[in-house]
Design a protein around this motif. Structure first.
Motif, mmCIF file in Angstrom:
data_model
loop_
_atom_site.group_PDB
_atom_site.id
_atom_site.type_symbol
_atom_site.label_atom_id
_atom_site.label_comp_id
_atom_site.label_asym_id
_atom_site.label_seq_id
_atom_site.Cartn_x
_atom_site.Cartn_y
_atom_site.Cartn_z
ATOM 1 N N ALA A 1 0.848 -1.198 0.000
ATOM 2 C CA ALA A 1 0.000 0.000 0.000
ATOM 3 C C ALA A 1 0.875 1.236 0.000
ATOM 4 O O ALA A 1 2.084 1.176 0.288
ATOM 5 C CB ALA A 1 -0.918 0.004 1.222
ATOM 6 N N PHE A 2 0.267 2.380 -0.332
ATOM 7 C CA PHE A 2 0.964 3.660 -0.227
ATOM 8 C C PHE A 2 0.909 4.117 1.228
ATOM 9 O O PHE A 2 -0.144 4.043 1.870
ATOM 10 C CB PHE A 2 0.326 4.703 -1.144
ATOM 11 N N ILE A 3 2.039 4.572 1.736
ATOM 12 C CA ILE A 3 2.145 4.920 3.145
ATOM 13 C C ILE A 3 2.409 6.409 3.307
ATOM 14 O O ILE A 3 2.698 7.114 2.331
ATOM 15 C CB ILE A 3 3.263 4.102 3.831
ATOM 16 N N SER A 4 2.324 6.886 4.553
ATOM 17 C CA SER A 4 2.447 8.324 4.815
ATOM 18 C C SER A 4 3.589 8.664 5.766
ATOM 19 O O SER A 4 3.643 9.763 6.296
ATOM 20 C CB SER A 4 1.130 8.856 5.401
ATOM 21 N N SER A 5 4.504 7.759 5.983
ATOM 22 C CA SER A 5 5.585 7.992 6.941
ATOM 23 C C SER A 5 6.649 8.947 6.388
ATOM 24 O O SER A 5 6.842 9.059 5.177
ATOM 25 C CB SER A 5 6.248 6.673 7.319
ATOM 26 N N ILE A 6 7.348 9.612 7.307
ATOM 27 C CA ILE A 6 8.519 10.423 6.973
ATOM 28 C C ILE A 6 9.730 9.782 7.648
ATOM 29 O O ILE A 6 9.760 9.635 8.875
ATOM 30 C CB ILE A 6 8.386 11.868 7.463
ATOM 31 N N LEU A 7 10.705 9.390 6.846
ATOM 32 C CA LEU A 7 11.945 8.823 7.374
ATOM 33 C C LEU A 7 13.079 9.828 7.196
ATOM 34 O O LEU A 7 13.155 10.512 6.176
ATOM 35 C CB LEU A 7 12.307 7.526 6.649
ATOM 36 N N VAL A 8 13.957 9.892 8.184
ATOM 37 C CA VAL A 8 15.127 10.764 8.117
ATOM 38 C C VAL A 8 16.373 9.914 8.326
ATOM 39 O O VAL A 8 16.418 9.069 9.229
ATOM 40 C CB VAL A 8 15.068 11.879 9.179
ATOM 41 N N TYR A 9 17.367 10.138 7.467
ATOM 42 C CA TYR A 9 18.646 9.442 7.606
ATOM 43 C C TYR A 9 19.740 10.462 7.878
ATOM 44 O O TYR A 9 19.910 11.426 7.124
ATOM 45 C CB TYR A 9 18.987 8.660 6.341
ATOM 46 N N ASP A 10 20.465 10.244 8.974
ATOM 47 C CA ASP A 10 21.587 11.098 9.332
ATOM 48 C C ASP A 10 22.869 10.291 9.153
ATOM 49 O O ASP A 10 23.132 9.344 9.906
ATOM 50 C CB ASP A 10 21.457 11.562 10.784
ATOM 51 N N PRO A 11 23.699 10.642 8.158
ATOM 52 C CA PRO A 11 24.919 9.860 7.919
ATOM 53 C C PRO A 11 25.903 9.915 9.079
ATOM 54 O O PRO A 11 26.746 9.028 9.212
ATOM 55 C CB PRO A 11 25.503 10.503 6.655
ATOM 56 N N ALA A 12 25.806 10.922 9.933
ATOM 57 C CA ALA A 12 26.712 11.007 11.075
ATOM 58 C C ALA A 12 26.466 9.863 12.060
ATOM 59 O O ALA A 12 27.390 9.373 12.707
ATOM 60 C CB ALA A 12 26.557 12.347 11.785
ATOM 61 N N PHE A 13 25.193 9.428 12.161
ATOM 62 C CA PHE A 13 24.833 8.339 13.070
ATOM 63 C C PHE A 13 24.542 7.040 12.326
ATOM 64 O O PHE A 13 24.335 6.000 12.956
ATOM 65 C CB PHE A 13 23.623 8.739 13.911
ATOM 66 N N GLU A 14 24.488 7.113 10.984
ATOM 67 C CA GLU A 14 24.244 5.947 10.139
ATOM 68 C C GLU A 14 22.997 5.182 10.577
ATOM 69 O O GLU A 14 23.022 3.964 10.781
ATOM 70 C CB GLU A 14 25.471 5.022 10.130
ATOM 71 N N GLN A 15 21.909 5.910 10.726
ATOM 72 C CA GLN A 15 20.661 5.253 11.092
ATOM 73 C C GLN A 15 19.464 6.032 10.557
ATOM 74 O O GLN A 15 19.538 7.233 10.322
ATOM 75 C CB GLN A 15 20.543 5.120 12.612
ATOM 76 N N TRP A 16 18.371 5.282 10.350
ATOM 77 C CA TRP A 16 17.110 5.853 9.909
ATOM 78 C C TRP A 16 16.201 6.083 11.118
ATOM 79 O O TRP A 16 16.242 5.333 12.086
ATOM 80 C CB TRP A 16 16.406 4.911 8.928
ATOM 81 N N LYS A 17 15.376 7.113 11.023
ATOM 82 C CA LYS A 17 14.445 7.418 12.107
ATOM 83 C C LYS A 17 13.139 7.935 11.515
ATOM 84 O O LYS A 17 13.145 8.789 10.623
ATOM 85 C CB LYS A 17 15.042 8.474 13.038
ATOM 86 N N GLU A 18 12.010 7.412 12.005
ATOM 87 C CA GLU A 18 10.714 7.927 11.567
ATOM 88 C C GLU A 18 10.359 9.132 12.417
ATOM 89 O O GLU A 18 10.365 9.063 13.648
ATOM 90 C CB GLU A 18 9.637 6.849 11.700
ATOM 91 N N VAL A 19 10.044 10.270 11.745
ATOM 92 C CA VAL A 19 9.847 11.528 12.470
ATOM 93 C C VAL A 19 8.445 12.097 12.332
ATOM 94 O O VAL A 19 8.155 13.152 12.900
ATOM 95 C CB VAL A 19 10.873 12.583 11.999
ATOM 96 N N GLY A 20 7.566 11.443 11.591
ATOM 97 C CA GLY A 20 6.220 11.977 11.445
ATOM 98 C C GLY A 20 5.503 11.394 10.252
ATOM 99 O O GLY A 20 5.889 10.361 9.705
ATOM 100 N N LYS A 21 4.433 12.086 9.842
ATOM 101 C CA LYS A 21 3.591 11.638 8.748
ATOM 102 C C LYS A 21 3.369 12.776 7.763
ATOM 103 O O LYS A 21 3.345 13.956 8.137
ATOM 104 C CB LYS A 21 2.224 11.166 9.260
ATOM 105 N N ILE A 22 3.198 12.435 6.488
ATOM 106 C CA ILE A 22 2.750 13.424 5.513
ATOM 107 C C ILE A 22 1.228 13.526 5.620
ATOM 108 O O ILE A 22 0.574 12.641 6.192
ATOM 109 C CB ILE A 22 3.190 13.041 4.085
ATOM 110 N N PRO A 23 0.623 14.610 5.121
ATOM 111 C CA PRO A 23 -0.818 14.803 5.322
ATOM 112 C C PRO A 23 -1.678 13.655 4.800
ATOM 113 O O PRO A 23 -2.684 13.311 5.416
ATOM 114 C CB PRO A 23 -1.101 16.102 4.558
ATOM 115 N N LEU A 24 -1.304 13.056 3.654
ATOM 116 C CA LEU A 24 -2.079 11.957 3.070
ATOM 117 C C LEU A 24 -1.126 10.943 2.452
ATOM 118 O O LEU A 24 0.024 11.269 2.143
ATOM 119 C CB LEU A 24 -3.045 12.471 1.991
ATOM 120 N N ALA A 25 -1.609 9.732 2.266
ATOM 121 C CA ALA A 25 -0.817 8.708 1.580
ATOM 122 C C ALA A 25 -1.044 8.860 0.079
ATOM 123 O O ALA A 25 -2.002 8.334 -0.481
ATOM 124 C CB ALA A 25 -1.228 7.317 2.051
#
Length: 440
Positions: free
Chosen positions: A270-294
Protein backbone atom coordinates in the motif's frame (compact mmCIF):
# COMPACT_ATOMS: atom_id res chain seq x y z
CA UNK A 1 23.10 38.74 10.01
CA UNK A 2 21.40 36.68 12.67
CA UNK A 3 23.45 34.78 15.22
CA UNK A 4 22.25 31.46 13.78
CA UNK A 5 23.91 32.14 10.42
CA UNK A 6 27.14 33.28 12.13
CA UNK A 7 27.33 29.97 13.93
CA UNK A 8 26.41 27.96 10.84
CA UNK A 9 29.19 29.24 8.58
CA UNK A 10 32.84 29.66 9.50
CA UNK A 11 34.66 32.85 8.55
CA UNK A 12 36.42 31.01 5.70
CA UNK A 13 33.06 29.72 4.40
CA UNK A 14 31.57 33.22 4.60
CA UNK A 15 34.58 34.57 2.71
CA UNK A 16 34.13 31.98 -0.04
CA UNK A 17 30.37 32.65 -0.18
CA UNK A 18 31.06 36.36 -0.68
CA UNK A 19 33.36 35.58 -3.60
CA UNK A 20 30.78 33.21 -5.10
CA UNK A 21 28.28 36.07 -4.99
CA UNK A 22 30.64 38.18 -7.14
CA UNK A 23 30.54 35.53 -9.86
CA UNK A 24 34.09 34.31 -9.27
CA UNK A 25 34.95 30.80 -10.48
CA UNK A 26 36.52 28.14 -8.27
CA UNK A 27 39.89 28.86 -9.85
CA UNK A 28 39.57 32.60 -9.24
CA UNK A 29 38.51 32.02 -5.62
CA UNK A 30 41.46 29.70 -5.11
CA UNK A 31 43.88 32.32 -6.48
CA UNK A 32 42.50 35.06 -4.25
CA UNK A 33 42.58 32.94 -1.08
CA UNK A 34 45.84 31.10 -1.91
CA UNK A 35 44.24 27.66 -1.67
CA UNK A 36 43.71 24.89 -4.21
CA UNK A 37 40.60 24.63 -6.44
CA UNK A 38 39.86 21.24 -4.85
CA UNK A 39 39.79 22.88 -1.42
CA UNK A 40 37.34 25.43 -2.79
CA UNK A 41 35.13 22.59 -4.06
CA UNK A 42 35.10 20.94 -0.64
CA UNK A 43 34.19 24.24 1.05
CA UNK A 44 31.39 24.86 -1.46
CA UNK A 45 29.90 21.43 -0.91
CA UNK A 46 29.88 22.03 2.83
CA UNK A 47 28.39 25.51 2.40
CA UNK A 48 25.66 24.27 0.05
CA UNK A 49 24.78 21.47 2.47
CA UNK A 50 24.61 23.82 5.47
CA UNK A 51 22.43 26.49 3.87
CA UNK A 52 20.27 24.06 1.89
CA UNK A 53 21.04 25.14 -1.69
CA UNK A 54 22.22 23.28 -4.78
CA UNK A 55 23.63 26.00 -7.03
CA UNK A 56 25.71 29.18 -7.02
CA UNK A 57 22.63 31.20 -7.95
CA UNK A 58 20.74 30.00 -4.88
CA UNK A 59 23.84 30.51 -2.72
CA UNK A 60 24.10 34.12 -3.94
CA UNK A 61 20.42 34.74 -3.16
CA UNK A 62 20.97 33.28 0.30
CA UNK A 63 24.00 35.52 0.89
CA UNK A 64 22.03 38.61 -0.17
CA UNK A 65 19.01 37.66 1.94
CA UNK A 66 21.05 37.06 5.11
CA UNK A 67 23.34 40.07 4.80
CA UNK A 68 26.52 38.12 4.07
CA UNK A 69 27.00 40.35 1.03
CA UNK A 70 25.51 43.72 0.24
CA UNK A 71 23.32 44.28 -2.83
CA UNK A 72 25.46 45.20 -5.84
CA UNK A 73 24.64 48.91 -5.78
CA UNK A 74 27.75 51.12 -5.78
CA UNK A 75 27.89 53.87 -3.14
CA UNK A 76 29.92 56.78 -4.50
CA UNK A 77 32.05 58.89 -2.17
CA UNK A 78 34.66 61.55 -2.79
CA UNK A 79 37.19 59.99 -0.40
CA UNK A 80 38.13 56.54 -1.69
CA UNK A 81 37.92 54.63 -4.97
CA UNK A 82 35.34 51.83 -5.08
CA UNK A 83 35.37 48.42 -6.80
CA UNK A 84 32.70 46.40 -8.51
CA UNK A 85 33.46 43.06 -10.14
CA UNK A 86 37.12 43.70 -9.31
CA UNK A 87 37.21 46.75 -11.61
CA UNK A 88 38.28 49.96 -9.81
CA UNK A 89 36.22 53.10 -10.14
CA UNK A 90 38.24 56.27 -10.71
CA UNK A 91 38.99 58.47 -7.73
CA UNK A 92 36.91 61.65 -7.79
CA UNK A 93 38.81 64.83 -7.02
CA UNK A 94 37.30 67.15 -4.44
CA UNK A 95 36.86 70.41 -6.26
CA UNK A 96 34.60 73.24 -5.01
CA UNK A 97 31.01 73.01 -6.14
CA UNK A 98 31.18 69.30 -6.98
CA UNK A 99 29.71 67.77 -3.77
CA UNK A 100 26.10 68.54 -4.75
CA UNK A 101 26.70 66.95 -8.18
CA UNK A 102 28.13 63.78 -6.60
CA UNK A 103 25.15 63.49 -4.25
CA UNK A 104 22.68 64.07 -7.08
CA UNK A 105 24.46 61.57 -9.32
CA UNK A 106 24.51 58.98 -6.51
CA UNK A 107 20.76 59.34 -6.00
CA UNK A 108 20.08 58.96 -9.73
CA UNK A 109 22.32 55.91 -9.97
CA UNK A 110 20.71 54.37 -6.87
CA UNK A 111 17.22 54.82 -8.30
CA UNK A 112 18.36 53.46 -11.65
CA UNK A 113 19.98 50.44 -10.01
CA UNK A 114 16.85 49.64 -7.99
CA UNK A 115 14.72 49.96 -11.13
CA UNK A 116 17.14 47.76 -13.06
CA UNK A 117 17.13 45.05 -10.38
CA UNK A 118 13.32 45.11 -10.38
CA UNK A 119 13.27 44.62 -14.15
CA UNK A 120 15.80 41.79 -13.90
CA UNK A 121 13.69 39.95 -11.34
CA UNK A 122 10.53 40.50 -13.38
CA UNK A 123 11.88 39.63 -16.80
CA UNK A 124 14.69 37.15 -16.14
CA UNK A 125 13.49 34.88 -13.33
CA UNK A 126 10.13 34.45 -15.04
CA UNK A 127 9.30 35.13 -18.68
CA UNK A 128 7.65 38.51 -19.25
CA UNK A 129 3.99 38.79 -20.18
CA UNK A 130 3.98 39.07 -23.94
CA UNK A 131 1.29 39.71 -26.56
CA UNK A 132 -0.94 36.72 -27.27
CA UNK A 133 0.64 36.07 -30.68
CA UNK A 134 4.22 35.61 -29.39
CA UNK A 135 4.35 33.05 -26.51
CA UNK A 136 5.16 30.10 -28.76
CA UNK A 137 8.08 32.00 -30.30
CA UNK A 138 9.32 32.92 -26.83
CA UNK A 139 9.10 29.29 -25.64
CA UNK A 140 10.92 28.04 -28.72
CA UNK A 141 13.77 30.44 -28.02
CA UNK A 142 14.18 29.22 -24.44
CA UNK A 143 14.00 25.48 -25.12
CA UNK A 144 17.01 23.62 -26.49
CA UNK A 145 17.47 19.98 -27.53
CA UNK A 146 20.50 18.34 -25.92
CA UNK A 147 22.31 15.01 -26.21
CA UNK A 148 19.78 12.21 -25.75
CA UNK A 149 20.11 9.46 -23.18
CA UNK A 150 22.13 6.51 -24.52
CA UNK A 151 18.99 4.39 -23.99
CA UNK A 152 15.41 5.18 -23.05
CA UNK A 153 14.87 5.19 -19.30
CA UNK A 154 12.19 5.82 -16.64
CA UNK A 155 11.85 5.47 -12.88
CA UNK A 156 15.52 6.39 -12.36
CA UNK A 157 17.30 8.51 -9.76
CA UNK A 158 19.04 11.73 -10.76
CA UNK A 159 20.97 14.66 -9.34
CA UNK A 160 23.34 17.45 -10.25
CA UNK A 161 26.94 17.09 -9.04
CA UNK A 162 29.39 19.89 -9.87
CA UNK A 163 29.44 20.18 -13.69
CA UNK A 164 27.52 16.94 -14.33
CA UNK A 165 24.03 15.49 -14.22
CA UNK A 166 23.83 11.92 -12.91
CA UNK A 167 21.22 9.35 -13.95
CA UNK A 168 21.12 6.02 -12.09
CA UNK A 169 19.19 2.79 -12.66
CA UNK A 170 15.53 2.54 -13.62
CA UNK A 171 13.71 0.75 -16.40
CA UNK A 172 14.84 0.54 -20.04
CA UNK A 173 13.17 -1.14 -23.06
CA UNK A 174 15.23 -4.23 -22.18
CA UNK A 175 14.19 -4.22 -18.52
CA UNK A 176 15.50 -2.83 -15.24
CA UNK A 177 19.25 -2.20 -15.03
CA UNK A 178 21.77 -0.52 -12.74
CA UNK A 179 23.53 1.66 -15.29
CA UNK A 180 25.00 4.99 -14.22
CA UNK A 181 25.34 7.79 -16.76
CA UNK A 182 26.99 11.18 -16.26
CA UNK A 183 26.07 14.10 -18.52
CA UNK A 184 28.74 16.79 -18.94
CA UNK A 185 27.05 20.19 -18.87
CA UNK A 186 29.92 21.76 -20.80
CA UNK A 187 30.53 18.91 -23.26
CA UNK A 188 26.88 17.92 -23.97
CA UNK A 189 27.87 14.23 -23.84
CA UNK A 190 27.00 11.18 -21.73
CA UNK A 191 29.64 8.94 -20.13
CA UNK A 192 29.12 5.57 -18.45
CA UNK A 193 30.15 5.13 -14.81
CA UNK A 194 30.38 2.08 -12.57
CA UNK A 195 26.87 0.53 -12.41
CA UNK A 196 24.99 -0.06 -9.18
CA UNK A 197 24.44 -3.71 -8.18
CA UNK A 198 20.82 -2.93 -7.29
CA UNK A 199 18.37 -3.61 -10.14
CA UNK A 200 15.40 -1.46 -9.13
CA UNK A 201 13.11 1.26 -10.50
CA UNK A 202 10.84 3.98 -9.05
CA UNK A 203 13.79 5.36 -7.10
CA UNK A 204 15.04 8.76 -6.09
CA UNK A 205 18.33 10.05 -4.78
CA UNK A 206 20.02 12.95 -3.02
CA UNK A 207 23.61 14.08 -2.60
CA UNK A 208 25.27 14.79 0.73
CA UNK A 209 28.91 15.83 0.47
CA UNK A 210 30.54 13.50 -2.07
CA UNK A 211 28.03 10.67 -1.76
CA UNK A 212 24.85 9.97 -3.71
CA UNK A 213 22.26 8.15 -1.58
CA UNK A 214 19.57 6.00 -3.25
CA UNK A 215 17.21 4.16 -0.88
CA UNK A 216 14.86 1.28 -1.68
CA UNK A 217 13.28 0.85 -5.09
CA UNK A 218 10.90 -1.58 -6.79
CA UNK A 219 12.09 -4.92 -8.18
CA UNK A 220 10.81 -6.29 -11.48
CA UNK A 221 8.11 -8.29 -9.64
CA UNK A 222 6.72 -5.13 -8.01
CA UNK A 223 8.08 -5.85 -4.53
CA UNK A 224 9.96 -3.10 -2.71
CA UNK A 225 13.55 -3.10 -1.47
CA UNK A 226 14.85 -1.98 1.94
CA UNK A 227 18.46 -1.46 0.80
CA UNK A 228 20.36 1.82 0.83
CA UNK A 229 22.83 2.12 -2.05
CA UNK A 230 25.57 4.74 -1.61
CA UNK A 231 27.64 5.98 -4.54
CA UNK A 232 31.04 7.52 -3.84
CA UNK A 233 31.12 10.31 -6.42
CA UNK A 234 34.87 10.82 -6.27
CA UNK A 235 35.93 7.16 -6.38
CA UNK A 236 33.14 5.93 -8.68
CA UNK A 237 32.35 3.09 -6.25
CA UNK A 238 29.19 1.66 -4.66
CA UNK A 239 28.62 0.43 -1.14
CA UNK A 240 25.66 -0.53 1.05
CA UNK A 241 24.37 1.73 3.79
CA UNK A 242 22.09 0.92 6.73
CA UNK A 243 18.89 -0.82 5.63
CA UNK A 244 15.60 1.04 5.86
CA UNK A 245 13.04 0.21 8.59
CA UNK A 246 10.83 -1.30 5.86
CA UNK A 247 10.86 -1.78 2.07
CA UNK A 248 9.95 1.32 0.08
CA UNK A 249 9.79 2.70 -3.47
CA UNK A 250 7.95 5.45 -5.40
CA UNK A 251 8.76 7.96 -2.65
CA UNK A 252 9.95 11.58 -2.63
CA UNK A 253 13.44 12.32 -1.29
CA UNK A 254 15.28 15.55 -0.44
CA UNK A 255 18.58 16.49 1.18
CA UNK A 256 18.23 19.15 3.86
CA UNK A 257 20.89 20.43 6.28
CA UNK A 258 23.06 17.34 6.02
CA UNK A 259 20.24 14.80 6.32
CA UNK A 260 18.02 12.83 3.96
CA UNK A 261 14.24 13.23 4.18
CA UNK A 262 12.18 10.45 2.60
CA UNK A 263 8.43 11.03 2.22
CA UNK A 264 5.72 8.39 1.76
CA UNK A 265 6.02 5.76 -0.96
CA UNK A 266 4.91 2.21 -1.74
CA UNK A 267 5.87 -0.56 0.69
CA UNK A 268 4.87 -3.45 -1.58
CA UNK A 269 1.29 -3.57 -0.30
CA UNK A 270 0.00 0.00 0.00
CA UNK A 271 0.96 3.66 -0.23
CA UNK A 272 2.15 4.92 3.14
CA UNK A 273 2.45 8.32 4.81
CA UNK A 274 5.58 7.99 6.94
CA UNK A 275 8.52 10.42 6.97
CA UNK A 276 11.94 8.82 7.37
CA UNK A 277 15.13 10.76 8.12
CA UNK A 278 18.65 9.44 7.61
CA UNK A 279 21.59 11.10 9.33
CA UNK A 280 24.92 9.86 7.92
CA UNK A 281 26.71 11.01 11.07
CA UNK A 282 24.83 8.34 13.07
CA UNK A 283 24.24 5.95 10.14
CA UNK A 284 20.66 5.25 11.09
CA UNK A 285 17.11 5.85 9.91
CA UNK A 286 14.44 7.42 12.11
CA UNK A 287 10.71 7.93 11.57
CA UNK A 288 9.85 11.53 12.47
CA UNK A 289 6.22 11.98 11.44
CA UNK A 290 3.59 11.64 8.75
CA UNK A 291 2.75 13.42 5.51
CA UNK A 292 -0.82 14.80 5.32
CA UNK A 293 -2.08 11.96 3.07
CA UNK A 294 -0.82 8.71 1.58
CA UNK A 295 -0.31 9.93 -1.99
CA UNK A 296 0.32 7.81 -5.06
CA UNK A 297 2.72 10.38 -6.57
CA UNK A 298 5.07 12.56 -4.55
CA UNK A 299 7.53 15.29 -5.52
CA UNK A 300 9.69 17.34 -3.14
CA UNK A 301 12.17 20.23 -3.30
CA UNK A 302 13.82 22.69 -0.92
CA UNK A 303 13.03 26.42 -1.11
CA UNK A 304 14.01 28.98 1.54
CA UNK A 305 14.79 26.56 4.36
CA UNK A 306 11.65 24.50 4.02
CA UNK A 307 10.70 21.43 2.02
CA UNK A 308 7.82 21.70 -0.42
CA UNK A 309 5.85 18.55 -1.18
CA UNK A 310 3.37 18.00 -3.99
CA UNK A 311 1.10 14.99 -3.61
CA UNK A 312 -1.26 13.55 -6.16
CA UNK A 313 -3.49 10.51 -6.44
CA UNK A 314 -4.35 7.80 -3.97
CA UNK A 315 -7.62 6.50 -2.61
CA UNK A 316 -9.09 9.88 -1.68
CA UNK A 317 -7.10 12.50 -3.59
CA UNK A 318 -7.41 13.07 -7.34
CA UNK A 319 -6.18 16.68 -7.47
CA UNK A 320 -2.63 17.91 -6.76
CA UNK A 321 -1.92 19.43 -3.36
CA UNK A 322 0.99 21.63 -2.24
CA UNK A 323 2.33 21.53 1.31
CA UNK A 324 5.25 23.28 3.04
CA UNK A 325 7.13 21.17 5.58
CA UNK A 326 9.32 22.72 8.28
CA UNK A 327 11.92 20.10 9.32
CA UNK A 328 13.34 22.17 12.19
CA UNK A 329 10.06 22.66 14.00
CA UNK A 330 9.20 20.48 16.98
CA UNK A 331 6.14 18.33 16.11
CA UNK A 332 4.98 18.37 19.72
CA UNK A 333 5.05 22.18 19.92
CA UNK A 334 4.68 23.57 16.39
CA UNK A 335 2.71 22.86 13.26
CA UNK A 336 5.25 21.28 10.91
CA UNK A 337 2.95 21.34 7.84
CA UNK A 338 1.44 24.41 6.22
CA UNK A 339 -1.06 24.27 3.38
CA UNK A 340 -0.13 26.35 0.34
CA UNK A 341 -2.04 27.13 -2.82
CA UNK A 342 -2.52 24.01 -4.91
CA UNK A 343 -1.53 23.77 -8.57
CA UNK A 344 -4.44 23.98 -11.03
CA UNK A 345 -6.83 21.08 -10.44
CA UNK A 346 -6.70 20.18 -14.14
CA UNK A 347 -3.00 19.26 -13.92
CA UNK A 348 -1.49 15.86 -13.27
CA UNK A 349 2.04 16.45 -11.88
CA UNK A 350 4.84 14.81 -13.87
CA UNK A 351 7.99 16.21 -12.21
CA UNK A 352 9.16 19.03 -9.93
CA UNK A 353 12.38 20.81 -8.96
CA UNK A 354 13.54 24.11 -7.44
CA UNK A 355 15.67 26.89 -8.92
CA UNK A 356 16.56 30.33 -7.57
CA UNK A 357 13.89 30.34 -4.88
CA UNK A 358 11.01 29.10 -7.05
CA UNK A 359 9.37 25.72 -7.55
CA UNK A 360 9.03 24.50 -11.13
CA UNK A 361 6.38 21.90 -11.95
CA UNK A 362 5.66 19.97 -15.13
CA UNK A 363 1.96 19.18 -15.38
CA UNK A 364 -0.17 17.33 -17.89
CA UNK A 365 -3.73 18.28 -18.73
CA UNK A 366 -6.28 15.80 -17.40
CA UNK A 367 -9.09 16.92 -19.70
CA UNK A 368 -9.83 13.87 -21.92
CA UNK A 369 -11.40 16.09 -24.59
CA UNK A 370 -8.17 18.04 -25.09
CA UNK A 371 -5.07 17.05 -26.99
CA UNK A 372 -2.29 15.77 -24.76
CA UNK A 373 -0.38 18.82 -23.56
CA UNK A 374 2.26 19.40 -20.90
CA UNK A 375 3.06 22.78 -19.43
CA UNK A 376 5.72 24.24 -17.17
CA UNK A 377 4.53 26.14 -14.10
CA UNK A 378 6.31 28.18 -11.42
CA UNK A 379 5.19 28.59 -7.81
CA UNK A 380 5.94 32.08 -6.49
CA UNK A 381 6.34 31.71 -2.74
CA UNK A 382 6.06 35.40 -1.90
CA UNK A 383 2.57 35.68 -3.41
CA UNK A 384 1.52 32.03 -2.94
CA UNK A 385 0.55 31.87 -6.62
CA UNK A 386 1.15 29.57 -9.58
CA UNK A 387 2.10 31.01 -12.96
CA UNK A 388 2.18 29.14 -16.25
CA UNK A 389 5.55 29.58 -17.94
CA UNK A 390 5.51 27.65 -21.20
CA UNK A 391 4.19 24.67 -23.11
CA UNK A 392 6.69 21.85 -23.53
CA UNK A 393 7.71 21.40 -27.19
CA UNK A 394 8.26 17.67 -26.56
CA UNK A 395 6.14 15.58 -24.22
CA UNK A 396 7.98 14.46 -21.10
CA UNK A 397 7.37 10.85 -20.07
CA UNK A 398 6.10 9.86 -16.65
CA UNK A 399 8.76 8.91 -14.08
CA UNK A 400 11.31 11.01 -15.94
CA UNK A 401 13.69 13.53 -14.35
CA UNK A 402 13.45 17.29 -13.99
CA UNK A 403 16.84 18.57 -12.79
CA UNK A 404 18.04 22.14 -12.31
CA UNK A 405 21.43 23.70 -12.93
CA UNK A 406 22.44 27.32 -12.31
CA UNK A 407 20.15 28.76 -15.00
CA UNK A 408 18.46 25.83 -16.74
CA UNK A 409 15.87 23.13 -16.19
CA UNK A 410 16.73 19.73 -17.73
CA UNK A 411 13.97 17.33 -18.83
CA UNK A 412 15.28 13.76 -19.09
CA UNK A 413 13.65 10.49 -20.18
CA UNK A 414 10.45 8.99 -18.79
CA UNK A 415 7.82 6.57 -20.11
CA UNK A 416 5.42 7.59 -22.86
CA UNK A 417 2.94 5.25 -24.59
CA UNK A 418 4.49 2.33 -22.67
CA UNK A 419 7.91 3.11 -24.11
CA UNK A 420 10.93 4.47 -22.29
CA UNK A 421 12.12 7.74 -23.83
CA UNK A 422 15.65 8.94 -24.62
CA UNK A 423 14.55 12.58 -24.60
CA UNK A 424 16.78 15.28 -23.13
CA UNK A 425 16.10 18.98 -23.55
CA UNK A 426 16.56 22.11 -21.44
CA UNK A 427 14.67 25.29 -20.68
CA UNK A 428 16.52 28.55 -20.01
CA UNK A 429 14.75 29.68 -16.83
CA UNK A 430 17.29 32.37 -15.92
CA UNK A 431 19.61 34.62 -17.85
CA UNK A 432 22.82 36.13 -16.53
CA UNK A 433 23.88 39.54 -17.80
CA UNK A 434 27.34 41.07 -17.41
CA UNK A 435 26.91 44.82 -16.94
CA UNK A 436 29.90 46.88 -18.10
CA UNK A 437 31.70 49.24 -15.74
CA UNK A 438 31.90 52.73 -17.24
CA UNK A 439 34.93 54.79 -16.26
CA UNK A 440 34.88 58.53 -16.79
Amino acid sequence: MAEEEQVTLSEREREILRLVATGASNKEIAQQLFISPNTVKVHLRNIFSKIGVVSRTEATLYALKHGIVEPPIPAFTSETPLEQNNQPFPTVSQSPGRSWWLSWRGVVLLIGAIFGITLLVRFLILPPQMPSDTPELQSAQRFKALASLPIGRSGMAGARYEDQLLVVGGRTPQGIDGAVWAYGLDQDTWEARHPTPALVEKIGGAILGERFYIPGGCFADGQASDMLEVYDLRRDEWENGPVLPYPICAYAITAFEGRLFLFGGWDGKAFISSILVYDPAFEQWKEVGKIPLAYERLYSAVVNNKIYLIGYGGETQTMPQLWAYYPNREPEQDEVWEKRKDPPASLKPIAMTALAGNLYLVGESQNPSEKKQQTLWAYLEASDEWQQIASLPTLMGEEGLLLSTDTRLHFIGGRWDDKEQETHFAYQALYTINLPVINR
